[in-house]
Design a protein around this motif. Structure first.
Motif, short mmCIF file in Angstrom:
data_model
loop_
_atom_site.label_atom_id
_atom_site.label_comp_id
_atom_site.label_asym_id
_atom_site.label_seq_id
_atom_site.Cartn_x
_atom_site.Cartn_y
_atom_site.Cartn_z
N ILE A 148 0.80 -1.28 0.01
CA ILE A 148 -0.04 -0.09 0.04
C ILE A 148 0.88 1.17 -0.17
CG2 ILE A 148 -1.75 1.28 1.15
CD1 ILE A 148 -2.68 -1.59 0.02
N ASN A 149 0.81 1.78 -1.20
CA ASN A 149 1.65 3.33 -1.06
C ASN A 149 0.78 4.42 -0.83
OD1 ASN A 149 3.65 1.78 -2.57
ND2 ASN A 149 2.68 2.22 -4.70
N ASP A 150 -0.45 4.39 -0.54
CA ASP A 150 -1.39 5.36 -0.15
C ASP A 150 -2.54 5.00 0.13
OD1 ASP A 150 0.30 7.79 -0.42
OD2 ASP A 150 0.26 7.29 -2.60
N PRO A 151 -3.04 5.28 1.44
CA PRO A 151 -4.56 5.05 1.71
C PRO A 151 -5.26 5.32 0.52
CG PRO A 151 -3.87 6.09 3.40
CD PRO A 151 -2.75 6.27 2.37
N ILE A 152 -6.26 4.48 0.40
CA ILE A 152 -7.31 4.21 -0.78
C ILE A 152 -8.65 4.55 -0.16
CG2 ILE A 152 -8.21 3.12 -2.86
CD1 ILE A 152 -5.42 1.43 -2.82
N THR A 153 -9.13 5.74 -0.57
CA THR A 153 -10.36 6.21 0.00
C THR A 153 -11.35 6.33 -0.77
OG1 THR A 153 -9.78 8.42 -0.01
CG2 THR A 153 -9.06 7.42 1.93
N ASN A 154 -11.44 6.20 -2.00
CA ASN A 154 -12.42 6.52 -3.11
C ASN A 154 -12.98 5.32 -3.74
OD1 ASN A 154 -10.17 5.71 -4.62
ND2 ASN A 154 -10.40 7.73 -5.94
N GLY A 155 -12.61 4.23 -3.27
CA GLY A 155 -13.09 2.71 -3.72
C GLY A 155 -12.58 2.60 -5.19
N GLN A 156 -11.45 3.21 -5.65
CA GLN A 156 -10.69 2.85 -6.72
C GLN A 156 -9.35 2.42 -6.62
OE1 GLN A 156 -11.66 6.26 -9.44
NE2 GLN A 156 -13.41 5.06 -10.15
N ALA A 157 -8.96 1.28 -6.79
CA ALA A 157 -7.38 1.15 -6.59
C ALA A 157 -6.71 0.73 -7.48
CB ALA A 157 -7.24 -0.06 -5.60
N VAL A 158 -5.42 0.99 -7.83
CA VAL A 158 -4.64 0.80 -9.07
C VAL A 158 -3.46 -0.26 -8.42
CG1 VAL A 158 -2.94 1.68 -10.67
CG2 VAL A 158 -5.21 2.85 -10.08
N ILE A 159 -3.27 -1.29 -9.15
CA ILE A 159 -2.29 -2.22 -8.98
C ILE A 159 -0.95 -1.97 -9.85
CG2 ILE A 159 -1.56 -4.50 -8.49
CD1 ILE A 159 -4.43 -5.30 -7.62
N SER A 160 -0.02 -1.65 -10.01
CA SER A 160 1.00 -1.45 -10.58
C SER A 160 2.20 -2.00 -10.30
CB SER A 160 1.40 -0.02 -10.98
OG SER A 160 1.78 0.57 -9.95
N GLY A 161 3.09 -2.18 -11.24
CA GLY A 161 4.40 -3.32 -10.87
C GLY A 161 5.04 -3.42 -12.24
N SER A 162 5.66 -4.75 -12.21
CA SER A 162 6.11 -5.49 -13.31
C SER A 162 5.27 -6.09 -14.24
CB SER A 162 7.61 -6.49 -12.85
OG SER A 162 6.84 -7.29 -12.03
N PHE A 163 4.39 -5.39 -14.96
CA PHE A 163 3.36 -5.88 -15.63
C PHE A 163 3.73 -5.96 -17.11
CE2 PHE A 163 0.34 -5.19 -11.99
CZ PHE A 163 -0.23 -6.79 -11.96
N THR A 164 3.16 -6.83 -17.95
CA THR A 164 3.02 -6.59 -19.27
C THR A 164 1.62 -6.42 -19.77
OG1 THR A 164 3.02 -8.78 -19.90
CG2 THR A 164 5.02 -8.07 -19.91
N GLN A 165 1.40 -5.93 -20.95
CA GLN A 165 -0.21 -5.95 -21.34
C GLN A 165 -0.84 -7.10 -21.25
OE1 GLN A 165 -0.67 -4.69 -25.30
NE2 GLN A 165 -2.91 -4.56 -25.36
N SER A 166 -0.17 -8.39 -21.58
CA SER A 166 -0.70 -9.79 -21.26
C SER A 166 -0.98 -9.86 -19.93
CB SER A 166 -0.09 -10.81 -21.97
OG SER A 166 -0.48 -12.11 -21.73
N SER A 167 0.01 -9.70 -19.09
CA SER A 167 -0.11 -10.32 -17.69
C SER A 167 -1.13 -9.24 -16.72
CB SER A 167 1.11 -10.06 -16.90
OG SER A 167 1.79 -8.78 -16.85
#
Length: 624
Positions: A314-333
């Motif tokens: 968790i990088n920041d508290p998520i208060t609006n019900g919209q979370a973004v998961i980022s990292g070592s993703f490709t388009q397919s993954s």
């Protein structure tokens, strides 16, 4: 030669030892057997028809059906069953066909519900069992476990792949469950390390996430208690706190490029989650608590089918019900994770609509025809080898027998070790391999004949012929193996069975040529019958000497040594051809090196000129 014998005998010894120590029986269906395991089309099996239903009456989408098939396939494969066929039938039914007999435990496994849950991470460890468990039940593991947790927190905002898992190994006793319930009741929140009771710590220490059995999924975890489980890829193991957000609170999940803080679109792929009002409230409370915690307790695990799909920090508290998961993703993954989240948000369960036995009558009949075709092909190869190479052809036959025996034993070992089952397309791959295998021996023998035609002894011809043939064999087999690998990874179903056996026989073919055919040929070169070129040896000088010589532009010289018809030769060159036939030019230099084309032509011209000079005095005497 000792290496050759060991290479041939060791697989046989391993199979016999496995058969004696871990033989297949009704109590041990996965034990070793002297016969390879057969797939559904050859052995028959069990057909289980599942119906996907939702507890809230919502519609089952095609995307959810595809993800459900993936979950069931992972459960079946991880349970040691291979060559199973799983497909959708209609809009709500899934047909699972499994080779052999299926017990009630397997049916229960594949029909369990697969729902998503969000749990806080208590500790992360390496996937292998811990040798010395920590004395402090609230500790997060040894130094290696902490390192694995840091790696999972930094390098994995999410992982792609199928999503499956399992309860703690062996389950817990009633006393241990009561102990865990008391610990959860006394905990200040779901991230409290006091929830790691001695029984939970012991289960964590014993868990081996490199074992496929612990990745088979099936759920069964209690949402109000801690969970000991594996990452879906088997790279880490976790102790997770009780469920804080249910998957049914997830409204939607989509993949795409993540926007930057200034609102512009970045080049980083991620997954966006939208939660309903209840989920947004629970998610806000949880992320506000997790944000200030140390790693790995600042991670929120996404669990599907009781296996960790992703554990982003968790990088920041998520208060609006919209979370973004980022990292070592490709388009397919990123798209894969979004599909898994969407599937896991459905209250989807599977009902067993039917269970039937499948007959292998058609497959057995096709197998018989395939074996007959294979025997005919093998007989033709044997006849050709004996006709073309006389007694030397027996070495081809012996090499084929060795290759067939090694292939049989290897498939039997794979059936025991990884549950491989031989299907009808796999049998087709074995039949096709007969010709490919014989081709290696033919290339080798022809190289030896070429060296004998150049005037070398059989011993030297075998050595030099092997050096030349080896390059050709390696190049040809590399192409075969590459084709098999591409077929295996780019196709599904029976074609993969064909590609697997084709690749396996290609590797065995190279091993047989190197460790059997060539060493035996070196021994044969010392036998007088072959060394002296007996007519029945296949290496007779009468069959090898003075072959037709190519002169370019589609023209050949003279008559073959076997007495075949004269080759077509232009009229101006017939006198030269006659002179060359009387005095053949050498094809090797004085130091034993093979002549180039230019050197050979120069030698032929010199030989022809010498023959003409020798004939001139005789013609002058006749005139006088």
């Amino acid at each position: 030669m000792l290496l050759t014998i060991l290479t041939i005998l060791l697989p046989f010894g391993a199979l016999l030892a496995g058969w004696q120590l871990d033989g297949k029986s009704s109590d041990n269906p996965d034990g070793a057997s002297l016969a390879p395991g057969l797939a559904l089309d050859l052995q028959g099996g069990t057909q289980v028809i599942l119906k996907a239903v939702t507890s809230d009456g919502s519609e089952v989408t095609p995307e959810a059906m595809e993800e459900a098939i993936g979950v069931i396939r992972q459960r079946v494969d991880a349970n040691g069953v291979t060559e199973a066929e799983i497909a959708a039938q209609g809009s709500q039914q899934i047909v699972v066909e499994i080779p052999g007999e299926v017990d009630d435990e397997t049916v229960a496994l594949i029909s369990k519900a697969a729902q998503m849950k969000f749990r806080p991470v208590l500790t992360i460890g390496n996937p292998t069992p811990t040798v010395q468990p920590s004395a402090d039940p609230s500790a997060s593991g040894d130094a290696d476990d902490e390192a694995a947790g840091d790696e999972a927190a930094e390098g994995e905002s999410a992982e792609d792949g199928s999503t499956e898992g399992e309860e703690a190994p062996g389950g817990f006793t009633e006393e241990e469950i009561a102990e865990q319930e008391a610990a959860v009741e006394a905990a200040t929140d779901a991230s409290d390390l006091s929830q790691i009771t001695p029984s939970v710590q012991a289960a964590f220490d014993e868990l081996d996430c490199t074992d496929p059995q612990n990745l088979q999924g099936g759920g069964g975890d209690r949402p109000d208690l801690p969970l000991v489980t594996c990452d879906q890829t088997g790279i880490a193991k976790y102790v997770l706190g009780p469920v804080e957000v249910d998957g049914t609170d997830l409204s939607s999940a989509s993949s795409g490029l993540v926007p930057n803080s200034n609102g512009t679109v970045s080049n980083v792929w991620g997954v966006t989650l939208d939660l309903n009002s209840d989920g947004a409230r629970d998610f806000r409370e949880t992320t506000e608590r997790l944000f200030p915690l140390e790693s790995p307790r600042n991670q929120f695990a996404i669990v599907l089918d009781a296996l960790v799909v992703s554990a982003p920090s968790i990088n920041d508290p998520i208060t609006n019900g919209q979370a973004v998961i980022s990292g070592s993703f490709t388009q397919s993954s990123a798209a894969t994770l979004a599909n898994q989240l969407s599937f896991g948000s459905l209250p989807l369960t599977f009902q067993v609509d039917g269970q039937n036995q499948i007959s292998a009558t058609l497959g057995s009949e096709q197998l018989q025809r395939g074996l007959i075709a294979g025997l005919i092909g093998l007989a033709l190869v044997v006849v050709y080898s004996l006709f073309q190479y006389r007694t030397l052809g027996l070495l081809t036959v012996a090499s084929l027998v060795v290759a067939a025996a090694m292939t049989y034993v290897t498939i039997a070992l794979l059936s025991w070790g990884i549950g491989y089952r031989l299907s009808l397309p796999g049998v087709a791959g074995l039949i096709v391999a007969i010709g490919f295998t014989a081709d290696s021996f033919i290339v080798y023998f022809e190289r030896i004949r070429d060296e004998l035609r150049d005037g070398r002894s059989l011993r030297l011809a075998v050595q030099r012929g092997w050096v030349r043939a080896r390059r050709t064999i390696y190049a040809a087999k590399a192409v075969n193996l590459l084709s098999a690998v591409i077929l295996y990874f780019m196709t599904v179903g029976g074609v993969r069975g064909f590609a697997f056996t084709l690749g396996l026989t290609t590797i065995i073919d190279v091993m047989v040529v190197i460790w059997f055919t060539h060493p035996v040929m070196e021994l044969i070169a010392k036998v007088p019958f072959f060394r002296d070129g007996h007519k029945a040896s296949g290496l007779s000088p009468d069959r090898l000497s003075s072959p037709p010589r190519y002169r370019g532009a589609g023209q050949f010289t003279g008559r073959t040594s076997a007495g075949t018809e004269d080759e077509v030769v232009p009229e101006p060159e017939r006198e030269l051809v006659s002179a060359q036939s009387a005095r053949p030019a050498p094809r090797v230099t004085e130091d034993g090196r093979r002549m180039t084309i230019a050197e050979r032509r120069a030698a032929e011209r010199k030989a022809a000129a010498g023959s003409a000079d020798a004939a001139q005095p005789a013609q002058n005497e006749e005139k006088h």
